[in-house]
Write a protein that holds these residues in place. Structure first.
Motif, PDB file in Angstrom:
ATOM      1  N   ASP A  89       0.908  -1.397  -0.354  1.00  0.00           N
ATOM      2  CA  ASP A  89      -0.083  -0.146   0.064  1.00  0.00           C
ATOM      3  C   ASP A  89       1.007   1.265   0.110  1.00  0.00           C
ATOM      4  O   ASP A  89       1.678   1.497   0.829  1.00  0.00           O
ATOM      5  CB  ASP A  89      -0.801  -0.170   0.941  1.00  0.00           C
ATOM      6  N   PHE A  90       0.472   2.419  -0.731  1.00  0.00           N
ATOM      7  CA  PHE A  90       1.432   3.784  -0.857  1.00  0.00           C
ATOM      8  C   PHE A  90       0.642   4.188  -0.997  1.00  0.00           C
ATOM      9  O   PHE A  90      -0.442   4.653  -1.388  1.00  0.00           O
ATOM     10  CB  PHE A  90       2.321   3.214  -2.174  1.00  0.00           C
ATOM     11  N   ALA A  91       1.392   5.473  -0.585  1.00  0.00           N
ATOM     12  CA  ALA A  91       0.010   6.747  -0.583  1.00  0.00           C
ATOM     13  C   ALA A  91       1.302   7.737  -0.812  1.00  0.00           C
ATOM     14  O   ALA A  91       2.256   7.982  -0.434  1.00  0.00           O
ATOM     15  CB  ALA A  91      -0.430   7.346   0.922  1.00  0.00           C
ATOM     16  N   LEU A  92       0.822   9.227  -1.948  1.00  0.00           N
ATOM     17  CA  LEU A  92       1.941  10.564  -2.284  1.00  0.00           C
ATOM     18  C   LEU A  92       1.651  11.629  -1.289  1.00  0.00           C
ATOM     19  O   LEU A  92       0.344  11.972  -0.986  1.00  0.00           O
ATOM     20  CB  LEU A  92       1.302  10.391  -3.612  1.00  0.00           C
ATOM     21  N   SER A  93       2.189  12.206  -0.717  1.00  0.00           N
ATOM     22  CA  SER A  93       2.389  13.203  -0.039  1.00  0.00           C
ATOM     23  C   SER A  93       3.330  14.883  -0.773  1.00  0.00           C
ATOM     24  O   SER A  93       4.384  13.638  -1.099  1.00  0.00           O
ATOM     25  CB  SER A  93       2.876  12.926   1.450  1.00  0.00           C
ATOM     26  N   THR A  94       1.984  15.405  -0.861  1.00  0.00           N
ATOM     27  CA  THR A  94       2.476  16.437  -2.039  1.00  0.00           C
ATOM     28  C   THR A  94       2.841  18.498  -1.832  1.00  0.00           C
ATOM     29  O   THR A  94       1.455  17.983  -1.049  1.00  0.00           O
ATOM     30  CB  THR A  94       1.695  16.233  -3.221  1.00  0.00           C
ATOM     31  N   ASP A  95       3.762  18.360  -2.505  1.00  0.00           N
ATOM     32  CA  ASP A  95       3.258  19.610  -2.618  1.00  0.00           C
ATOM     33  C   ASP A  95       3.801  20.771  -2.861  1.00  0.00           C
ATOM     34  O   ASP A  95       5.384  21.596  -3.280  1.00  0.00           O
ATOM     35  CB  ASP A  95       3.842  20.997  -0.646  1.00  0.00           C
ATOM     36  N   LEU A  96       3.569  20.360  -4.038  1.00  0.00           N
ATOM     37  CA  LEU A  96       4.284  20.568  -5.663  1.00  0.00           C
ATOM     38  C   LEU A  96       4.001  22.765  -5.993  1.00  0.00           C
ATOM     39  O   LEU A  96       2.942  22.466  -5.949  1.00  0.00           O
ATOM     40  CB  LEU A  96       3.480  20.424  -6.752  1.00  0.00           C
ATOM     41  N   GLN A  97       5.461  23.081  -5.844  1.00  0.00           N
ATOM     42  CA  GLN A  97       4.813  25.092  -6.294  1.00  0.00           C
ATOM     43  C   GLN A  97       5.238  24.802  -7.724  1.00  0.00           C
ATOM     44  O   GLN A  97       5.531  24.407  -8.522  1.00  0.00           O
ATOM     45  CB  GLN A  97       5.889  25.029  -5.028  1.00  0.00           C
ATOM     46  N   VAL A  98       4.572  26.609  -7.395  1.00  0.00           N
ATOM     47  CA  VAL A  98       5.108  26.990  -9.407  1.00  0.00           C
ATOM     48  C   VAL A  98       5.318  28.326  -8.429  1.00  0.00           C
ATOM     49  O   VAL A  98       4.659  29.506  -7.807  1.00  0.00           O
ATOM     50  CB  VAL A  98       3.663  26.830 -10.231  1.00  0.00           C
ATOM     51  N   ALA A  99       6.420  28.393  -9.219  1.00  0.00           N
ATOM     52  CA  ALA A  99       7.036  29.886  -9.436  1.00  0.00           C
ATOM     53  C   ALA A  99       6.293  31.130  -9.980  1.00  0.00           C
ATOM     54  O   ALA A  99       6.097  30.544 -11.177  1.00  0.00           O
ATOM     55  CB  ALA A  99       8.635  30.338  -9.865  1.00  0.00           C
ATOM     56  N   ASP A 100       5.776  32.210  -9.713  1.00  0.00           N
ATOM     57  CA  ASP A 100       5.017  33.486 -10.438  1.00  0.00           C
ATOM     58  C   ASP A 100       6.562  33.683 -11.467  1.00  0.00           C
ATOM     59  O   ASP A 100       7.639  34.706 -11.223  1.00  0.00           O
ATOM     60  CB  ASP A 100       4.953  33.924  -8.904  1.00  0.00           C
ATOM     61  N   PRO A 101       6.214  34.346 -12.477  1.00  0.00           N
ATOM     62  CA  PRO A 101       7.170  34.747 -13.200  1.00  0.00           C
ATOM     63  C   PRO A 101       7.253  35.745 -12.996  1.00  0.00           C
ATOM     64  O   PRO A 101       8.570  36.802 -13.882  1.00  0.00           O
ATOM     65  CB  PRO A 101       6.354  35.111 -15.177  1.00  0.00           C
ATOM     66  N   ALA A 102       6.575  37.026 -12.312  1.00  0.00           N
ATOM     67  CA  ALA A 102       6.190  38.751 -12.421  1.00  0.00           C
ATOM     68  C   ALA A 102       7.660  38.338 -10.823  1.00  0.00           C
ATOM     69  O   ALA A 102       8.079  39.135 -11.075  1.00  0.00           O
ATOM     70  CB  ALA A 102       5.401  38.794 -12.107  1.00  0.00           C
ATOM     71  N   THR A 103       7.395  38.080  -9.911  1.00  0.00           N
ATOM     72  CA  THR A 103       7.754  38.024  -8.513  1.00  0.00           C
ATOM     73  C   THR A 103       9.061  36.857  -8.280  1.00  0.00           C
ATOM     74  O   THR A 103      10.384  36.918  -7.692  1.00  0.00           O
ATOM     75  CB  THR A 103       7.008  38.324  -7.545  1.00  0.00           C
ATOM     76  N   GLY A 104       9.024  35.287  -8.995  1.00  0.00           N
ATOM     77  CA  GLY A 104      10.037  35.382  -8.700  1.00  0.00           C
ATOM     78  C   GLY A 104       9.498  34.097  -7.632  1.00  0.00           C
ATOM     79  O   GLY A 104      10.511  33.364  -6.786  1.00  0.00           O
ATOM     80  N   THR A 105       8.380  34.205  -6.811  1.00  0.00           N
ATOM     81  CA  THR A 105       7.710  33.933  -5.443  1.00  0.00           C
ATOM     82  C   THR A 105       7.090  32.685  -5.093  1.00  0.00           C
ATOM     83  O   THR A 105       6.408  32.491  -6.974  1.00  0.00           O
ATOM     84  CB  THR A 105       7.778  34.820  -4.385  1.00  0.00           C
ATOM     85  N   ASN A 106       6.719  31.957  -5.025  1.00  0.00           N
ATOM     86  CA  ASN A 106       5.962  30.995  -5.165  1.00  0.00           C
ATOM     87  C   ASN A 106       4.760  31.439  -5.111  1.00  0.00           C
ATOM     88  O   ASN A 106       3.896  32.113  -4.449  1.00  0.00           O
ATOM     89  CB  ASN A 106       5.829  29.391  -3.858  1.00  0.00           C
TER      90      ASN A 106
END
Length: 291
Positions: A89-106
């Protein structure tokens, strides 16, 4: 008069679909890896009403012609992880982020995993899925990690699909299921040395999860893999494979119960409107028409 009858009928159809969506969510409240579905309703396009008299046209105003259930949207929020203790049995724990092109922050996504930029662009949080394959060779994606190991060592999903490795090939184990050990990156460990054996559970990252289409058996497919921007996960992705755990359904029982009752009440209200129009038409035919 008949226009109002059609509008009320369209409302009944829409509320029936909302009711069906809510009951689907409730029925899958305890289904492993299930993702809640929300029904999105929209109004039919407004039409401009004008009055014609003596060859002149005078605008009267706008008129709405009803509502319809346009689509069902899956919510890919993380469900609670439940410990099962089973090695397959397996589960995924995720916290995938995307950087804002304008500011560079998540990007700061909202509770539904969505972000709307200042110019109106909608961005969704990327999601990770176990990668499986059907008998026709089509890749499918699921969060249900309740796997079994076949006689030849092949790993199968709960729906009977072949689980793929990180190279896109069927995952074949060379160790007994009871001795199966997997680290947080999905690497299958050698029971003798405790080191990666070279096999890795195939976890796909879907950058645009809104492009996925829901199938049966708890799986999704992509009509256009390139448009959905699907790739296999790498070490830089903020996700973890948890062995001996399963991801519970992410259905909000309270909210779907409210949605169920709201759909029922709205359906009932539209039904009353139709009954009123039916009564009015009956009077027009049987009483007014007799005068």
């Amino acid at each position: 008069m008949l226009r109002g009858l059609y509008t009320a009928a369209a409302g009944m159809v829409t509320q029936q679909r909302r009711h069906d969506t809510a009951t689907q969510n409730i029925a899958n409240l305890n289904t492993t890896g299930y993702k809640q579905v929300d029904s999105v309703s929209h109004a039919f396009p407004e039409v401009l009403v004008s009055a014609m008299s003596g060859g002149t046209i005078k605008p009267v105003g706008k008129m709405n012609t009803g509502v319809f259930a346009e689509q069902s949207v899956s919510q890919y929020l993380q469900g609670d992880l439940i410990e099962s203790g089973k090695p397959a049995d397996f589960a995924l724990s995720t916290d995938l982020q995307v950087a804002d092109p304008a500011t560079g922050t998540n990007i700061n996504f909202d509770g539904s995993g969505k972000y709307v930029s200042a110019d109106g662009e909608v961005i969704y949080r990327p999601q990770a899925f176990f990668t499986v394959q059907d008998n026709d060779g089509n890749n499918l994606y699921t969060r249900n990690g309740s796997f079994t190991v076949g006689p030849a060592g092949e790993v199968l999903s709960s729906g009977g699909f072949r689980v793929l490795d990180s190279n896109g090939n069927p995952l074949i184990l060379t160790v007994p299921q009871d001795n199966l050990k997997v680290d947080g990156q999905g690497n299958v460990l050698d029971p003798a040395t405790g080191l990666p054996s070279g096999s890795q559970i195939g976890v796909s990252v879907v950058t645009r999860p809104q492009e996925l289409v829901r199938d049966g058996n708890g799986v999704f497919h992509a009509e256009d893999v390139d448009n959905a921007e699907i790739r296999f996960a790498n070490a830089a992705d903020n996700l973890q494979v948890r062995q001996g755990y399963l991801e519970n359904s992410n259905v909000d029982a309270t909210q779907v119960t409210v949605d169920l009752n709201a759909a029922y009440r709205a359906y009932e209200a539209n039904q009353k409107v139709i009954q009123f129009y039916d009564s009015s038409l009956q009077k027009a035919v049987n009483e007014v028409g007799r005068v």
